[in-house]
Design an enzyme around this catalytic site. Sequence first.
Site, PDB file in Angstrom:
ATOM      1  CG  LEU A  56      -1.891  -1.213   1.217  1.00 11.29           C
ATOM      2  CD1 LEU A  56      -2.485  -1.439   2.597  1.00 11.29           C
ATOM      3  CD2 LEU A  56      -2.993  -1.010   0.179  1.00 11.29           C
ATOM      4  CG  HIS A 110       4.524 -10.987   8.054  1.00  8.30           C
ATOM      5  ND1 HIS A 110       4.548 -10.828   6.682  1.00  8.30           N
ATOM      6  CD2 HIS A 110       5.738 -11.494   8.395  1.00  8.30           C
ATOM      7  CE1 HIS A 110       5.732 -11.210   6.226  1.00  8.30           C
ATOM      8  NE2 HIS A 110       6.466 -11.620   7.250  1.00  8.30           N
ATOM      9  CG  ASP A 137       5.714  -7.539   6.373  1.00  7.38           C
ATOM     10  OD1 ASP A 137       4.484  -7.376   6.373  1.00  7.38           O
ATOM     11  OD2 ASP A 137       6.304  -8.228   5.530  1.00  7.38           O
ATOM     12  CB  THR A 155      -3.667 -24.021  12.910  1.00  9.38           C
ATOM     13  OG1 THR A 155      -3.829 -24.942  11.841  1.00  9.38           O
ATOM     14  CG2 THR A 155      -4.554 -24.438  14.051  1.00  9.38           C
ATOM     15  CD  GLU A 203      -1.335 -16.724   9.301  1.00  4.03           C
ATOM     16  OE1 GLU A 203      -2.258 -16.295   8.589  1.00  4.03           O
ATOM     17  OE2 GLU A 203      -0.234 -17.065   8.845  1.00  4.03           O
TER      18      GLU A 203
END
Length: 194
Positions: free
Chosen positions: A97, A113, A149, A176, A178
Site C-alpha cells: 500500500l 504476517h 511488515d 491454524t 493465525e
Amino acid sequence: MKNIVILISGSGSNMAAIARAAQKEAWQAKWGVRVAAVISNKADAPGLALASGLGLATEVLPHQSFDSREAFDAALMARIDHHAPALVVLAGFMRILTPGFVQHYAGRLINIHPSLLPAFTGLNTHQRAIDAGCQVAGATVHQVTAELDHGDILAQAVVPLLPGDTAQALAARVLTQEHLIFPQAVRAFFASRG
C-alpha cells in the site's frame, strides 16, 4: 456502529476466522462492532464466496484496472470510507500500500504476517525460517506503517519447527495459529478503545 472492513486477495480463511468470531461472540450486540464489508482486488478470490456464505457484503476492485498504485489506492480508500471503518484489516491482501493510504488509516489499519516479526519480513517466510535453521516460527498481527511488515506488534503465536518440515507443512501449522490470534487482536483493538 463500529465497522470493520476486511481486505483479501485469496482464500479468505483469516477473514472468515474474524467474521465467525464476531458472530459467535455477538460483537455487534456486545460492543457495536460488525464486519461491514469484505473487499478484494481479485474477482476470483475464493474468499469472496466464503464471505457471501457468512452473510457479509462483498466488493471487488481489480487493481489491474488502474494505471498506478496511487490511483488504485485512492479508489480503494473511497470504497472503504463508504463504510466509515473503525478498523481496516488486511487478511491476506497481497498488495503493498502507498504511504498516503497507510497514513489515511493510521492507527486503525492492521495486518497479519506469517513470521515472528521483526524476523522474515516480506515473502517466502516459511522456507526462509527453515533455511535459517530456526527452532520456532509463527505469526504476527501488527499495526501497518509505511515500512513493510513493521509497526507495533499486537499479537504473536509461536509454532515449533519440526524435523523434516517443509514450507507447506509449516505454513499449515502457522495458519491454524493465525486463525486464533487474528480475531483475538481485533477483539483487543476494540476492547482497548471502550
